[in-house]
Design a protein around this motif. Structure first.
Motif, PDB file in Angstrom:
ATOM      1  N   ILE A   1       0.861  -1.180   0.000  1.00 33.62           N
ATOM      2  CA  ILE A   1       0.000   0.000   0.000  1.00 33.62           C
ATOM      3  C   ILE A   1       0.899   1.232   0.000  1.00 33.62           C
ATOM      4  N   ALA A   2       0.894   1.972  -1.102  1.00 30.89           N
ATOM      5  CA  ALA A   2       1.662   3.214  -1.196  1.00 30.89           C
ATOM      6  C   ALA A   2       0.752   4.353  -0.760  1.00 30.89           C
ATOM      7  N   GLU A   3       1.017   4.897   0.420  1.00 33.07           N
ATOM      8  CA  GLU A   3       0.149   5.940   0.962  1.00 33.07           C
ATOM      9  C   GLU A   3       0.748   7.333   0.825  1.00 33.07           C
ATOM     10  N   ASN A   4       1.977   7.508   1.249  1.00 37.73           N
ATOM     11  CA  ASN A   4       2.556   8.844   1.344  1.00 37.73           C
ATOM     12  C   ASN A   4       3.790   9.025   0.475  1.00 37.73           C
ATOM     13  N   GLY A   5       3.962   8.193  -0.499  1.00 37.79           N
ATOM     14  CA  GLY A   5       5.134   8.256  -1.357  1.00 37.79           C
ATOM     15  C   GLY A   5       5.222   6.986  -2.167  1.00 37.79           C
TER      16      GLY A   5
ATOM     17  N   GLY B   1      -1.544  10.547  -3.298  1.00 33.64           N
ATOM     18  CA  GLY B   1      -0.195  10.935  -2.910  1.00 33.64           C
ATOM     19  C   GLY B   1       0.796   9.788  -2.928  1.00 33.64           C
ATOM     20  N   GLY B   2       0.338   8.593  -3.229  1.00 32.02           N
ATOM     21  CA  GLY B   2       1.216   7.426  -3.276  1.00 32.02           C
ATOM     22  C   GLY B   2       1.325   6.879  -4.682  1.00 32.02           C
ATOM     23  N   GLU B   3       2.354   6.088  -4.918  1.00 30.22           N
ATOM     24  CA  GLU B   3       2.561   5.456  -6.220  1.00 30.22           C
ATOM     25  C   GLU B   3       3.308   4.146  -6.015  1.00 30.22           C
ATOM     26  N   PHE B   4       2.883   3.106  -6.742  1.00 34.71           N
ATOM     27  CA  PHE B   4       3.655   1.863  -6.749  1.00 34.71           C
ATOM     28  C   PHE B   4       4.180   1.639  -8.155  1.00 34.71           C
ATOM     29  N   SER B   5       5.300   0.954  -8.222  1.00 28.98           N
ATOM     30  CA  SER B   5       5.926   0.679  -9.508  1.00 28.98           C
ATOM     31  C   SER B   5       6.530  -0.718  -9.472  1.00 28.98           C
ATOM     32  N   LEU B   6       6.171  -1.545 -10.440  1.00 28.40           N
ATOM     33  CA  LEU B   6       6.716  -2.890 -10.594  1.00 28.40           C
ATOM     34  C   LEU B   6       7.619  -2.861 -11.815  1.00 28.40           C
TER      35      LEU B   6
ATOM     36  N   THR C   1      -2.181 -16.760 -12.139  1.00 28.14           N
ATOM     37  CA  THR C   1      -1.831 -15.621 -12.985  1.00 28.14           C
ATOM     38  C   THR C   1      -0.376 -15.204 -12.779  1.00 28.14           C
ATOM     39  N   ALA C   2       0.145 -14.459 -13.757  1.00 26.37           N
ATOM     40  CA  ALA C   2       1.499 -13.907 -13.620  1.00 26.37           C
ATOM     41  C   ALA C   2       1.574 -12.577 -14.355  1.00 26.37           C
ATOM     42  N   ILE C   3       2.251 -11.640 -13.732  1.00 28.44           N
ATOM     43  CA  ILE C   3       2.608 -10.383 -14.380  1.00 28.44           C
ATOM     44  C   ILE C   3       4.123 -10.404 -14.475  1.00 28.44           C
ATOM     45  N   VAL C   4       4.644 -10.365 -15.692  1.00 32.96           N
ATOM     46  CA  VAL C   4       6.086 -10.393 -15.916  1.00 32.96           C
ATOM     47  C   VAL C   4       6.471  -9.076 -16.574  1.00 32.96           C
ATOM     48  N   VAL C   5       7.315  -8.309 -15.894  1.00 39.22           N
ATOM     49  CA  VAL C   5       7.764  -7.017 -16.392  1.00 39.22           C
ATOM     50  C   VAL C   5       9.267  -7.132 -16.629  1.00 39.22           C
ATOM     51  N   GLU C   6       9.686  -6.935 -17.877  1.00 37.91           N
ATOM     52  CA  GLU C   6      11.099  -7.120 -18.219  1.00 37.91           C
ATOM     53  C   GLU C   6      11.704  -5.863 -18.823  1.00 37.91           C
ATOM     54  N   GLY C   7      13.014  -5.760 -18.705  1.00 36.71           N
ATOM     55  CA  GLY C   7      13.734  -4.664 -19.339  1.00 36.71           C
ATOM     56  C   GLY C   7      13.358  -3.315 -18.760  1.00 36.71           C
ATOM     57  N   ASP C   8      13.150  -2.354 -19.638  1.00 34.30           N
ATOM     58  CA  ASP C   8      12.838  -0.985 -19.221  1.00 34.30           C
ATOM     59  C   ASP C   8      11.346  -0.753 -18.982  1.00 34.30           C
ATOM     60  N   ALA C   9      10.532  -1.773 -19.141  1.00 33.97           N
ATOM     61  CA  ALA C   9       9.089  -1.627 -18.942  1.00 33.97           C
ATOM     62  C   ALA C   9       8.768  -1.511 -17.449  1.00 33.97           C
ATOM     63  N   ALA C  10       7.597  -0.968 -17.145  1.00 32.97           N
ATOM     64  CA  ALA C  10       7.138  -0.853 -15.761  1.00 32.97           C
ATOM     65  C   ALA C  10       5.615  -0.861 -15.735  1.00 32.97           C
ATOM     66  N   VAL C  11       5.064  -1.349 -14.642  1.00 33.80           N
ATOM     67  CA  VAL C  11       3.637  -1.252 -14.372  1.00 33.80           C
ATOM     68  C   VAL C  11       3.515  -0.347 -13.163  1.00 33.80           C
ATOM     69  N   ARG C  12       2.735   0.724 -13.307  1.00 37.11           N
ATOM     70  CA  ARG C  12       2.624   1.717 -12.232  1.00 37.11           C
ATOM     71  C   ARG C  12       1.166   2.000 -11.892  1.00 37.11           C
TER      72      ARG C  12
END
Length: 135
Positions: free
Chosen positions: A65-69, A91-96, A106-117
């Motif tokens: 849980i990204a609350e304050n950053g 005010g929060g952000e997550f980045s995978l 299920t699977a989320i695969v993030v490779e290289g310069d990609a990101a899920v935010r």
């Protein structure tokens, strides 16, 4: 110490790093024992959490849980038998980044310069029914 565990869980921290532990000790020394007060102290002292090269395995749910950053998960592997939830409050952000998040179905695969935010209320829920992106 059982009152502190929910604070660590809510912050998306699975292990107590020295910075987190130091902040908790300082808060308690200053008379802050309520989990909500300690959580606010952590948010003020540690505005950004980087999870780098971690392997997080759980038979239960994994929740960030990204609350304050920002919470940045990089070069890591999340594996839950149940579900994985990544949530951002206002005010929060997550980045995978360059990581894998998977459960039994299920699977989320993030490779290289990609990101899920996700930010300002964005959420990803992985469970037995699939993957859901909420905004």
């Amino acid at each position: 110490m059982s009152g502190i565990e929910p604070v660590l869980s809510d912050m998306g921290v699975g292990v107590a790093s020295s910075a987190v532990w130091s902040t908790i000790q300082k808060a308690i020394a200053n008379g802050k024992t309520d989990p909500e007060e300690v959580s606010k102290e952590l948010a003020n002292e540690i505005p950004e959490i980087d999870i780098e090269g971690a392997q997080v395995i759980s038979q239960e749910a994994i929740r960030f849980i990204a609350e304050n950053g920002p919470i940045r998960i990089n070069n890591s592997h999340l594996d839950s038998e149940s579900k994985i939830i990544m949530t951002s409050e206002k005010g929060g952000e997550f980045s995978l980044e360059d990581s894998t998040s998977e459960n039994q179905t299920t699977a989320i695969v993030v490779e290289g310069d990609a990101a899920v935010r996700g930010s300002n209320g964005g959420e990803i829920v992985q469970d037995e029914d699939g993957i859901e992106f909420r905004v």
